[in-house]
Motif scaffolding. Structure first.
Motif, PDB file in Angstrom:
ATOM      1  N   LEU A  90       0.834  -1.197   0.000  1.00 57.40           N
ATOM      2  CA  LEU A  90       0.000   0.000   0.000  1.00 57.40           C
ATOM      3  C   LEU A  90       0.875   1.255   0.000  1.00 57.40           C
ATOM      4  CD1 LEU A  90      -2.768  -0.910   2.614  1.00 57.40           C
ATOM      5  CD2 LEU A  90      -2.807  -1.243   0.133  1.00 57.40           C
ATOM      6  N   THR A  91       0.297   2.366  -0.468  1.00 59.34           N
ATOM      7  CA  THR A  91       1.035   3.627  -0.498  1.00 59.34           C
ATOM      8  C   THR A  91       0.071   4.805  -0.311  1.00 59.34           C
ATOM      9  OG1 THR A  91       2.615   4.946  -1.779  1.00 59.34           O
ATOM     10  CG2 THR A  91       0.829   3.936  -3.015  1.00 59.34           C
ATOM     11  N   ILE A  92       0.606   5.885   0.236  1.00 60.37           N
ATOM     12  CA  ILE A  92      -0.158   7.135   0.281  1.00 60.37           C
ATOM     13  C   ILE A  92       0.058   7.822  -1.065  1.00 60.37           C
ATOM     14  CG2 ILE A  92      -0.509   9.340   1.456  1.00 60.37           C
ATOM     15  CD1 ILE A  92      -1.182   6.875   3.131  1.00 60.37           C
ATOM     16  N   ALA A  93      -0.965   7.811  -1.897  1.00 62.65           N
ATOM     17  CA  ALA A  93      -0.824   8.322  -3.263  1.00 62.65           C
ATOM     18  C   ALA A  93      -0.985   9.830  -3.336  1.00 62.65           C
ATOM     19  CB  ALA A  93      -1.846   7.646  -4.175  1.00 62.65           C
ATOM     20  N   GLY A 202      -5.311  17.869  10.414  1.00 63.08           N
ATOM     21  CA  GLY A 202      -6.040  18.667   9.435  1.00 63.08           C
ATOM     22  C   GLY A 202      -5.827  18.251   7.994  1.00 63.08           C
ATOM     23  N   VAL A 203      -5.077  17.145   7.773  1.00 69.39           N
ATOM     24  CA  VAL A 203      -4.757  16.687   6.413  1.00 69.39           C
ATOM     25  C   VAL A 203      -5.391  15.315   6.169  1.00 69.39           C
ATOM     26  CG1 VAL A 203      -2.911  16.118   4.784  1.00 69.39           C
ATOM     27  CG2 VAL A 203      -2.575  17.943   6.472  1.00 69.39           C
ATOM     28  N   LEU A 204      -5.930  15.104   4.972  1.00 71.56           N
ATOM     29  CA  LEU A 204      -6.462  13.807   4.568  1.00 71.56           C
ATOM     30  C   LEU A 204      -5.416  13.041   3.775  1.00 71.56           C
ATOM     31  CD1 LEU A 204     -10.048  14.816   3.359  1.00 71.56           C
ATOM     32  CD2 LEU A 204      -9.287  14.181   5.663  1.00 71.56           C
ATOM     33  N   ALA A 205      -5.329  11.741   4.038  1.00 72.87           N
ATOM     34  CA  ALA A 205      -4.421  10.868   3.289  1.00 72.87           C
ATOM     35  C   ALA A 205      -5.239   9.953   2.391  1.00 72.87           C
ATOM     36  CB  ALA A 205      -3.573  10.037   4.254  1.00 72.87           C
ATOM     37  N   LEU A 206      -4.851   9.873   1.127  1.00 73.47           N
ATOM     38  CA  LEU A 206      -5.520   9.018   0.149  1.00 73.47           C
ATOM     39  C   LEU A 206      -4.617   7.826  -0.127  1.00 73.47           C
ATOM     40  CD1 LEU A 206      -6.988  11.746  -0.049  1.00 73.47           C
ATOM     41  CD2 LEU A 206      -7.169  11.397  -2.496  1.00 73.47           C
ATOM     42  N   GLN A 207      -5.053   6.657   0.342  1.00 73.05           N
ATOM     43  CA  GLN A 207      -4.225   5.448   0.297  1.00 73.05           C
ATOM     44  C   GLN A 207      -4.775   4.467  -0.730  1.00 73.05           C
ATOM     45  OE1 GLN A 207      -4.375   2.928   3.839  1.00 73.05           O
ATOM     46  NE2 GLN A 207      -2.139   2.818   3.865  1.00 73.05           N
ATOM     47  N   THR A 208      -3.872   3.842  -1.481  1.00 69.59           N
ATOM     48  CA  THR A 208      -4.282   2.847  -2.470  1.00 69.59           C
ATOM     49  C   THR A 208      -3.204   1.774  -2.571  1.00 69.59           C
ATOM     50  OG1 THR A 208      -5.128   2.520  -4.723  1.00 69.59           O
ATOM     51  CG2 THR A 208      -3.267   4.043  -4.460  1.00 69.59           C
ATOM     52  N   ARG A 209      -3.433   0.792  -3.470  1.00 70.52           N
ATOM     53  CA  ARG A 209      -2.433  -0.262  -3.661  1.00 70.52           C
ATOM     54  C   ARG A 209      -1.233   0.285  -4.447  1.00 70.52           C
ATOM     55  NH1 ARG A 209      -7.343  -2.476  -4.041  1.00 70.52           N
ATOM     56  NH2 ARG A 209      -7.524  -2.090  -6.270  1.00 70.52           N
TER      57      ARG A 209
END
Length: 527
Positions: A90-93, A202-209
């Motif tokens: 997984l990675t923070i894209a 206060g930050v959103l992380a978008l994680q995907t494969r």
């Protein structure tokens, strides 16, 4: 991409707001998506402290499992909840813009005491499950008691409404995103410079494969590179200290005028007095390592400190200096005297603002028992002046946080432009704020006190010298027998530094903020 992206999210109101926010951002770049709600371990442990949950994957593991199994394509997380390293595969894209990382102190109106810092009644009960918040809040208000606070944001507010606490602390970002009405409470904002937030708050992380290259490439269109650069410093400090949010660690990095500015607050537990550090650097490279080194390496031979101000036993700065094991010599080199006993109160009907440069200005002005019209707003230079103002049951409408007069003037100008501002001040004041604002305001000077230097001023042999006003510098250095003996020097603000330069001394440090927190950060940086 032609397929519909499946976004995984927790089911709370805030988590769904975050997922829908990302969904809207994806639609704006032509990508279709849908949301799948997933329950996490953190949702089940209602009686376990957040300090044992946050940053350890309790709010993220199930989402990550769903990603790895291919049941969802994208997980949306509050970045501060994520462990510092993603699971394999997984990675923070991408990361979002940063919502204001300020904390909100929400107080029941019958539990407010404006004379006290943070306005919570003496010996009040504050709800929070964050060790970071507890340690920092307690350092400024040691009388406060803390009780654990669990549940989603609306649930926590309802617990306050039910009287379980006198006040609670919440992140402003969550309240703002949910557009909650807090008008029934007394609400105060605690600036991130005063209470240092959690890394990536206060930050959103978008994680995907990691192998979903097509989605990763598409997400770069909504990836905020500037935010990623600053929070990478914060997250690396967290990683190097090997602590989740159970550690009372706050790190806040921002980029200002091409430089990185980082505030760090670290304690061993929620009852430990936090050690605070402020650093500036031209590059983020090696910055986290430098911060951690400062906390972990053995300190140098600095043993003593002189400060040109008397410190009470309970003052934040004295307690911070005592933790550094410094011998403290605290004595003012000047005395102040009131020079008027009354003034024409008609002046106050003509002004829009009153601005105080110092604690002495506040004290000597309110000694006159002025009747201030409700329309008149009050600004102060530094939190020391704010705390003095609170002694008169008033909270300022503006606080100049920087030690640089120009920066304070720039922040103040939009509020006071083309208005009339009264400046209660010292006789023969340098008028630094008035000079910076020049013809952009109508200024009225009101000398309310004068300073006189002490008759006998002895040289200090302390390792660090801290000067808290231009008058104290002048009093110390006007004695021809006084010199600096390879001592480290701190000037509380730019005007104090300018006075040092008038005497030929240029090697001094200015704290970011002209208050006791800023001074403690500057001193810690010199150890």
């Amino acid at each position: 991409m032609n397929k519909t992206i499946v976004i995984g999210s927790r089911g709370s109101d805030l988590a769904l707001w975050q997922a829908n926010h990302v969904k809207a951002r994806l639609e704006a770049i032509g990508l279709q998506s849908e949301i799948k709600i997933i329950k996490t371990q953190g949702d089940n442990f209602f009686n376990l402290s957040f300090s044992k949950l946050e940053g350890k994957g309790f709010f993220t593991k199930e989402l990550e499992d769903e990603l790895l199994q291919g049941h969802i394509d994208l997980a949306v997380h509050s970045h501060k909840d994520l462990p510092t390293e993603s699971p394999e595969g997984l990675t923070i894209a991408a990361v979002s813009e940063r919502e204001d990382p300020t904390e909100l102190l929400i107080i029941l109106k019958d539990c407010v005491d404006l004379s006290l810092q943070f306005s919570v009644r003496y010996n009040g009960i504050v709800g929070t499950s964050s060790n970071r918040r507890k340690a920092q809040f307690r350092s400024l208000r040691p009388d406060i008691e803390f009780e654990e606070l669990r549940g989603n944001v609306p649930t926590r507010i309802q617990k306050l409404r039910d009287g379980d606490y006198h006040a609670i602390i919440l992140a402003k970002a969550g309240v703002h995103r949910l557009q909650l009405d807090l008008s029934e409470f007394h609400v105060e904002e605690i600036d991130p410079i005063e209470m240092v937030p959690a890394p990536a708050q206060g930050v959103l992380a978008l994680q995907t494969r990691s192998n979903n290259f097509e989605l990763i490439e598409a997400l770069q269109q909504i990836h905020n590179k500037e935010v990623a650069e600053t929070i990478s410093v914060e997250r690396k400090v967290l990683n190097m200290f090997d602590g989740g949010c159970h550690m009372p660690l706050g790190v806040y990095c921002k980029k200002e005028d091409g430089q990185f500015e980082v505030w760090t607050s670290k304690a061993t537990d929620d009852e430990d007095f936090p050690e605070r550090l402020f650093l500036r650097a031209k590059t983020s490279e090696g910055l986290a390592e430098h911060i951690v080194d400062h906390y972990t390496k053995e300190k140098n031979t600095v043993k003593s400190l002189f400060i040109s101000r008397e410190l009470s036993e309970e003052s934040f700065l004295r307690r911070a200096l005592e933790k550094f094991n410094l011998d403290i010599e605290d004595r003012s080199l000047i005395r102040t005297f009131p020079i008027i006993n009354t003034f024409d109160s008609f002046i106050l009907k003509q002004v829009d603002w009153i601005f105080f440069n110092s604690k002495n200005g506040v004290e000597n002005f309110f000694r006159l028992e002025p009747v201030i019209p409700k329309k008149v707003k009050i600004g102060v230079m530094g939190r020391g002046s704010e705390n003095e103002l609170r002694h008169f049951n008033r909270v300022p409408d503006f606080v100049g946080e920087s030690g640089d007069i120009r920066e304070v003037a720039e922040s103040l100008l939009p509020k006071v432009q083309n208005q009339t501002v009264l400046f209660p001040q010292a006789k023969d004041s340098l008028r630094t704020i008035q000079v910076q604002l020049a013809d952009k305001i109508n200024s009225i000077d009101l000398p309310v006190y004068e300073t006189v230097k002490e008759k006998e001023i002895n040289q200090s042999s302390a390792d660090i010298l801290v000067f808290t006003s231009p008058s104290n510098v002048e009093a110390y250095l006007s004695n021809d027998n006084v010199i600096f003996m390879n001592q480290k020097v701190v000037a509380i603000g730019k005007s104090t530094g300018n006075k040092l330069e008038e005497f030929g001394y240029t090697n001094y440090v200015i704290p970011y903020s002209p208050d006791e927190i800023g001074l403690s950060e500057a001193v810690y940086g010199l150890l």
